[in-house]
Design a protein around this motif. Structure first.
Motif, mmCIF file in Angstrom:
data_model
loop_
_atom_site.group_PDB
_atom_site.id
_atom_site.type_symbol
_atom_site.label_atom_id
_atom_site.label_comp_id
_atom_site.label_asym_id
_atom_site.label_seq_id
_atom_site.Cartn_x
_atom_site.Cartn_y
_atom_site.Cartn_z
ATOM 1 N N ARG A 34 26.146 52.112 -0.824
ATOM 2 C CA ARG A 34 27.298 52.326 0.054
ATOM 3 C C ARG A 34 28.176 51.081 0.154
ATOM 4 N NH1 ARG A 34 27.013 51.738 5.370
ATOM 5 N NH2 ARG A 34 24.753 52.102 5.399
ATOM 6 N N VAL A 35 27.542 49.895 0.321
ATOM 7 C CA VAL A 35 28.358 48.698 0.572
ATOM 8 C C VAL A 35 28.758 47.944 -0.703
ATOM 9 C CG1 VAL A 35 27.367 48.401 2.890
ATOM 10 C CG2 VAL A 35 26.484 47.025 1.003
ATOM 11 N N GLN A 36 27.980 48.150 -1.768
ATOM 12 C CA GLN A 36 28.313 47.447 -3.010
ATOM 13 C C GLN A 36 28.159 48.383 -4.222
ATOM 14 O OE1 GLN A 36 30.023 45.902 -5.029
ATOM 15 N NE2 GLN A 36 29.751 43.888 -4.071
ATOM 16 N N PRO A 37 29.089 49.322 -4.379
ATOM 17 C CA PRO A 37 28.988 50.251 -5.508
ATOM 18 C C PRO A 37 29.172 49.565 -6.863
ATOM 19 C CG PRO A 37 31.043 50.592 -4.298
ATOM 20 C CD PRO A 37 30.245 49.610 -3.502
ATOM 21 N N ASN A 38 29.683 48.320 -6.834
ATOM 22 C CA ASN A 38 29.910 47.616 -8.104
ATOM 23 C C ASN A 38 28.700 46.842 -8.585
ATOM 24 O OD1 ASN A 38 32.550 48.564 -8.327
ATOM 25 N ND2 ASN A 38 33.249 46.997 -6.902
ATOM 26 N N ILE A 39 27.519 47.345 -8.299
ATOM 27 C CA ILE A 39 26.323 46.769 -8.909
ATOM 28 C C ILE A 39 26.339 47.155 -10.383
ATOM 29 C CG2 ILE A 39 24.745 46.645 -6.916
ATOM 30 C CD1 ILE A 39 23.818 49.515 -7.894
ATOM 31 N N SER A 64 18.339 63.639 -1.845
ATOM 32 C CA SER A 64 18.642 64.873 -1.120
ATOM 33 C C SER A 64 18.504 64.704 0.395
ATOM 34 C CB SER A 64 17.719 65.994 -1.603
ATOM 35 O OG SER A 64 16.388 65.650 -1.283
ATOM 36 N N LYS A 65 18.051 63.536 0.834
ATOM 37 C CA LYS A 65 17.833 63.335 2.270
ATOM 38 C C LYS A 65 19.160 63.174 3.017
ATOM 39 C CE LYS A 65 13.459 63.479 1.880
ATOM 40 N NZ LYS A 65 12.728 64.638 2.348
ATOM 41 N N ASP A 66 19.144 63.512 4.312
ATOM 42 C CA ASP A 66 20.339 63.401 5.155
ATOM 43 C C ASP A 66 20.908 61.985 5.159
ATOM 44 O OD1 ASP A 66 20.295 66.020 5.782
ATOM 45 O OD2 ASP A 66 19.561 65.776 7.843
ATOM 46 N N LEU A 67 20.034 61.014 4.969
ATOM 47 C CA LEU A 67 20.441 59.611 4.907
ATOM 48 C C LEU A 67 21.605 59.394 3.925
ATOM 49 C CD1 LEU A 67 19.726 56.536 5.423
ATOM 50 C CD2 LEU A 67 18.055 56.765 3.577
ATOM 51 N N ARG A 72 27.420 60.709 -0.001
ATOM 52 C CA ARG A 72 27.915 61.933 -0.651
ATOM 53 C C ARG A 72 29.342 62.219 -0.217
ATOM 54 N NH1 ARG A 72 24.444 65.414 -3.115
ATOM 55 N NH2 ARG A 72 22.281 64.738 -3.024
ATOM 56 N N GLY A 73 29.594 62.034 1.080
ATOM 57 C CA GLY A 73 30.936 62.262 1.632
ATOM 58 C C GLY A 73 31.948 61.295 1.030
ATOM 59 N N GLU A 78 32.498 63.301 -7.109
ATOM 60 C CA GLU A 78 32.069 62.285 -8.092
ATOM 61 C C GLU A 78 30.699 61.696 -7.788
ATOM 62 O OE1 GLU A 78 35.218 59.389 -8.971
ATOM 63 O OE2 GLU A 78 36.549 60.951 -8.243
ATOM 64 N N PHE A 79 30.039 62.217 -6.731
ATOM 65 C CA PHE A 79 28.742 61.651 -6.332
ATOM 66 C C PHE A 79 27.731 61.692 -7.487
ATOM 67 C CE2 PHE A 79 24.431 62.195 -4.557
ATOM 68 C CZ PHE A 79 24.324 61.007 -3.833
ATOM 69 N N VAL A 80 27.641 62.833 -8.162
ATOM 70 C CA VAL A 80 26.640 62.985 -9.226
ATOM 71 C C VAL A 80 26.918 62.010 -10.372
ATOM 72 C CG1 VAL A 80 25.668 64.609 -10.918
ATOM 73 C CG2 VAL A 80 26.132 65.373 -8.593
ATOM 74 N N SER A 81 28.188 61.872 -10.759
ATOM 75 C CA SER A 81 28.477 60.950 -11.873
ATOM 76 C C SER A 81 28.291 59.494 -11.441
ATOM 77 C CB SER A 81 29.853 61.199 -12.472
ATOM 78 O OG SER A 81 30.824 61.071 -11.477
ATOM 79 N N PHE A 82 28.609 59.175 -10.181
ATOM 80 C CA PHE A 82 28.384 57.814 -9.664
ATOM 81 C C PHE A 82 26.886 57.486 -9.730
ATOM 82 C CE2 PHE A 82 27.260 55.420 -5.670
ATOM 83 C CZ PHE A 82 27.674 54.171 -6.109
#
Ligand SMILES: NC(=O)c1ccc[n+]([C@@H]2O[C@H](COP(=O)([O-])OP(=O)(O)OC[C@H]3O[C@@H](n4cnc5c(N)ncnc54)[C@H](OP(=O)(O)O)[C@@H]3O)[C@@H](O)[C@H]2O)c1
Length: 162
Positions: A34-39, A64-67, A72-73, A78-82
């Motif tokens: 969430r905070v660093q997608p550029n890993i 798949s957890k609510d966490l 996902r939001g 693009e969540f799956v490709s990310f």
């Protein structure tokens, strides 16, 4: 470490998180993504005999957890490709040498690429059989250390334990 610097430190890094179905590691994985997608890459070692089984566990017990709802939001369609670009599930077992990673090519890739290792794998049952607890919590820590020694670029080994 200030939040800003931790955030910057993670940028472009290949990170191996061991014990990724666990309570603490799941929180960590979500936060990093969430905070660093550029890993560069997040390798998640899950207790499994092979990568197919590990991938299944990653989807069923982690993503798949609510966490992961916020993430996902944020990514929407693009969540799956990310996730497929940034995350790779690795089957293994800390209680055996080389973390039980049987695929030699993958093992060598991890030795070449990994910048950060975070070990959160443990048996947290305080009534566990002593030999099992020793195998995971004591020998496991040694196997992680030996694995880390093979990682030519490693900058950090973080061992989480009670
Ligand atoms: N939770 C806390 O509040 C807290 C506080 C302080 C310290 N700690 C310490 O932090 C560490 C993690 O705690 P946690 O609460 O996240 O524990 P947890 O929820 O029980 O997770 C432990 C993780 O270790 C994995 N694991 C166990 N044996 C393994 C093996 N042989 N190979 C690979 N993975 C294995 C488990 O995988 P499986 O799904 O396959 O079982 C699970 O993913 C522990 O050392 C704990 O003592 C926790």
């Amino acid at each position: 470490m200030e939040f800003g610097s931790a955030h910057n430190f993670l940028e472009g890094k290949a990170i191996l998180v061991i014990g990724a179905t666990g309570f603490l590691a799941k929180l960590l994985v979500e936060k990093i993504l969430r905070v660093q997608p550029n890993i560069k890459k997040l390798y998640l070692l899950l207790r499994a005999g092979n990568s197919e089984e590990a991938t299944q566990r990653l989807h069923d017990e982690v993503l798949s957890k609510d966490l992961f709802k916020v993430l996902r939001g944020m990514w929407g369609a693009e969540f799956v490709s990310f996730i497929s670009e940034k995350v790779l599930a690795v089957g293994g077992d800390v209680s055996v040498e080389n973390l039980g990673i049987k695929d030699t090519k993958l093992r060598e890739k991890l030795w070449e690429e990994t910048d950060i290792i975070i070990n959160s794998a443990a048996t947290t049952k305080f009534y566990e059989r002593l030999d099992v607890a020793m195998g995971i919590n004591t020998m496991g820590a040694l196997h992680v250390l030996n694995f880390a020694k093979n990682c030519s670029k490693l900058q950090m080994l973080l061992h989480v334990s009670t």
